[in-house]
Design a protein around this motif. Structure first.
Motif, PDB file in Angstrom:
ATOM      1  N   ILE A  60       0.840  -1.208   0.000  1.00  0.00           N
ATOM      2  CA  ILE A  60       0.000   0.000   0.000  1.00  0.00           C
ATOM      3  C   ILE A  60       0.870   1.251   0.000  1.00  0.00           C
ATOM      4  CG2 ILE A  60      -1.723   1.297   1.325  1.00  0.00           C
ATOM      5  CD1 ILE A  60      -2.764  -1.389   2.378  1.00  0.00           C
ATOM      6  N   ASP A  61       1.930   1.221   0.790  1.00  0.00           N
ATOM      7  CA  ASP A  61       2.864   2.349   0.849  1.00  0.00           C
ATOM      8  C   ASP A  61       4.134   1.977   0.106  1.00  0.00           C
ATOM      9  OD1 ASP A  61       4.427   4.513   1.389  1.00  0.00           O
ATOM     10  OD2 ASP A  61       4.665   4.098   3.535  1.00  0.00           O
ATOM     11  N   ASN A  62       4.331   2.588  -1.065  1.00  0.00           N
ATOM     12  CA  ASN A  62       5.470   2.246  -1.907  1.00  0.00           C
ATOM     13  C   ASN A  62       6.653   3.178  -1.658  1.00  0.00           C
ATOM     14  OD1 ASN A  62       6.300   0.331  -3.866  1.00  0.00           O
ATOM     15  ND2 ASN A  62       6.280   1.915  -5.441  1.00  0.00           N
ATOM     16  N   MET A  90       8.591  -8.448  -9.615  1.00  0.00           N
ATOM     17  CA  MET A  90       7.928  -7.449 -10.449  1.00  0.00           C
ATOM     18  C   MET A  90       6.485  -7.237  -9.991  1.00  0.00           C
ATOM     19  SD  MET A  90       9.308  -7.975 -14.384  1.00  0.00           S
ATOM     20  CE  MET A  90       8.537  -9.580 -14.627  1.00  0.00           C
ATOM     21  N   ALA A  91       5.793  -8.341  -9.662  1.00  0.00           N
ATOM     22  CA  ALA A  91       4.406  -8.248  -9.205  1.00  0.00           C
ATOM     23  C   ALA A  91       4.306  -7.540  -7.858  1.00  0.00           C
ATOM     24  CB  ALA A  91       3.789  -9.638  -9.103  1.00  0.00           C
ATOM     25  N   SER A  92       5.397  -7.553  -7.077  1.00  0.00           N
ATOM     26  CA  SER A  92       5.422  -6.909  -5.771  1.00  0.00           C
ATOM     27  C   SER A  92       5.821  -5.438  -5.859  1.00  0.00           C
ATOM     28  CB  SER A  92       6.405  -7.640  -4.840  1.00  0.00           C
ATOM     29  OG  SER A  92       6.036  -9.001  -4.700  1.00  0.00           O
ATOM     30  N   GLY A  93       6.037  -4.955  -7.076  1.00  0.00           N
ATOM     31  CA  GLY A  93       6.404  -3.554  -7.260  1.00  0.00           C
ATOM     32  C   GLY A  93       7.855  -3.259  -6.985  1.00  0.00           C
ATOM     33  N   THR A  94       8.706  -4.299  -7.030  1.00  0.00           N
ATOM     34  CA  THR A  94      10.141  -4.117  -6.783  1.00  0.00           C
ATOM     35  C   THR A  94      10.921  -4.443  -8.050  1.00  0.00           C
ATOM     36  OG1 THR A  94       9.909  -4.677  -4.446  1.00  0.00           O
ATOM     37  CG2 THR A  94      12.107  -4.887  -5.400  1.00  0.00           C
TER      38      THR A  94
END
Length: 396
Positions: A213-215, A317-321
């Motif tokens: 939620i908090d990137n 990639m799916a985890s936003g990293t």
């Protein structure tokens, strides 16, 4: 898991057997693949009765409490029977005991999803060969001076068995399935006769791998603890060690899943670089812990010399990293323009790629966005539907 778009119509209740032994093992890579198929295929093909054959006696199974939960879940389908076949060795299970059960239960089609083939059965067979790393590294006649004659004979027997599985077994299979375009190309180049009876379909992503939620609070560099030559850990460690000290302090390195000892290449490299007090090392972690690490890390470095698919790449990639990879063919195929890559042996270039992601906000955000777009296409539903369609073709 998502929603299955539609079941595949089968004219009669066929009997399909799946080698489900991996469901009982720690849930990474190949076990994850088999477990997801065992959950999805009974839903996609409701008119097929599935027999999941397992081995509770295998010494490297997961803790009983863990795998019993998984067995309970896949046993709940009305068109599934779980059959235990105890055996101390895999060879005995695959080539002697399994054929007897196939005959007993009048199986129409067998799926061996873990780089193995049942040689002593005439039942139609589909084999998932994830990659050919075992085949390419196979040295049957190698003699180990530090081992006894008995130990050398044991290893010769194991190597000879693997040679038979790949060289003869794959040609016996009615269809060879694999998990990437790269792997399919490697298989058909190594075994040209398989060209017209092979296909590939990508893995899906397990549930839970999604952006936090908090990137904005991401911190640190993450790598996994595989210490084989193929995983290339020494150059990833050197890459992090080359970062400026201020970046190292702001983004410490965490290694997850390390199970090696003092003689591991990871341990030796850490000592040689003098970074023992600068990094965090953890042993085997749960999937929830892996998800959390991928969600909270700033960069993931995954520079294997070779992979058959690269599960962690898609998960990150799916985890936003964003991910720094090697130039291994399959990692370039999967990651496309969402990754930063360099040659596996060039730790200076790998370090530069990590540093760029840590300091260039525009580049970072661009790679995060592209990674999320690419990873959204990897679904287990698509995987299951492709495999079910292959089953149907063979059953007809």
């Amino acid at each position: 898991m998502g929603t299955i778009k539609g079941s595949i119509n089968i004219p009669q209740r066929y009997r399909v057997a799946i080698d489900a032994r991996f469901v009982l093992r720690p849930l990474r890579g190949m076990p994850q693949y088999v477990y997801m198929l065992c959950q999805l295929l009974p839903t996609v093909m409701p008119e097929v009765h599935f027999f999941f054959f397992i081995n509770k006696q295998f010494e490297y199974n997961d803790d009983k409490d863990n795998y019993e939960k998984r067995l309970s879940k896949i046993s709940n389908f009305s068109n599934v029977s779980v059959v235990n076949i105890n055996a101390e060795t895999e060879m005995l299970w695959e080539q002697w005991l399994l054929p007897k059960k196939l005959k007993k239960y009048k199986i129409n089609l067998l799926h061996m999803p873990g780089n193995r083939v049942c040689l002593l059965s005439r039942v139609k067979q589909i084999t998932t060969t994830h990659d050919l790393m075992e085949w390419h590294s196979l040295k049957i006649l190698r003699y180990y001076k530090n081992r006894s004659l008995k130990e050398n004979f044991y290893f010769f027997r194991q190597k000879a068995y693997l040679w038979t599985v790949y060289r003869l077994g794959l040609s016996f299979s009615d269809h060879v399935l694999t998990i990437s375009q790269y792997s399919k190309r490697d298989i058909t180049q190594s075994f040209p006769k398989l060209k017209n009876k092979s296909s590939y379909v990508y893995h899906g992503i397990p549930r839970g791998f999604k952006p936090p939620i908090d990137n904005t609070s991401k911190q640190g560099v993450l790598m996994l603890g595989g210490d084989s030559h193929q995983k290339n850990p020494e150059n990833m460690l050197k890459a992090w060690a080359q970062l400026p000290k201020e970046l190292q302090r702001a983004h410490p390195l965490t290694i997850l899943g390390f199970v090696g000892g003092e003689d591991s290449i990871i341990s030796k490299t850490i000592r040689a670089l003098g970074i023992e007090n600068d990094i965090i090392i953890k042993g085997w972690v749960t999937e929830d812990e892996l998800i959390q690490a991928m969600q909270t890390s700033k960069v993931f470095i995954f520079a294997s010399r070779e992979e058959g698919f690269g599960f962690p790449l898609v998960q990150s990639m799916a985890s936003g990293t964003p991910v720094v990879t090697s130039e291994a063919d399959v990692l370039i195929e999967i990651g496309q323009d969402a990754i930063c890559s360099a040659k596996a042996e060039d730790f200076l270039a790998l370090s530069s790629a990590v540093g760029s992601l840590l300091t260039d906000e525009q580049l970072y955000n661009e790679k995060v966005k592209k990674g999320l777009t690419i990873s959204s296409k990897f679904t287990w539903e698509h995987t299951a539907e492709h495999i079910a369609s292959t089953y149907l073709t063979l059953l007809k």
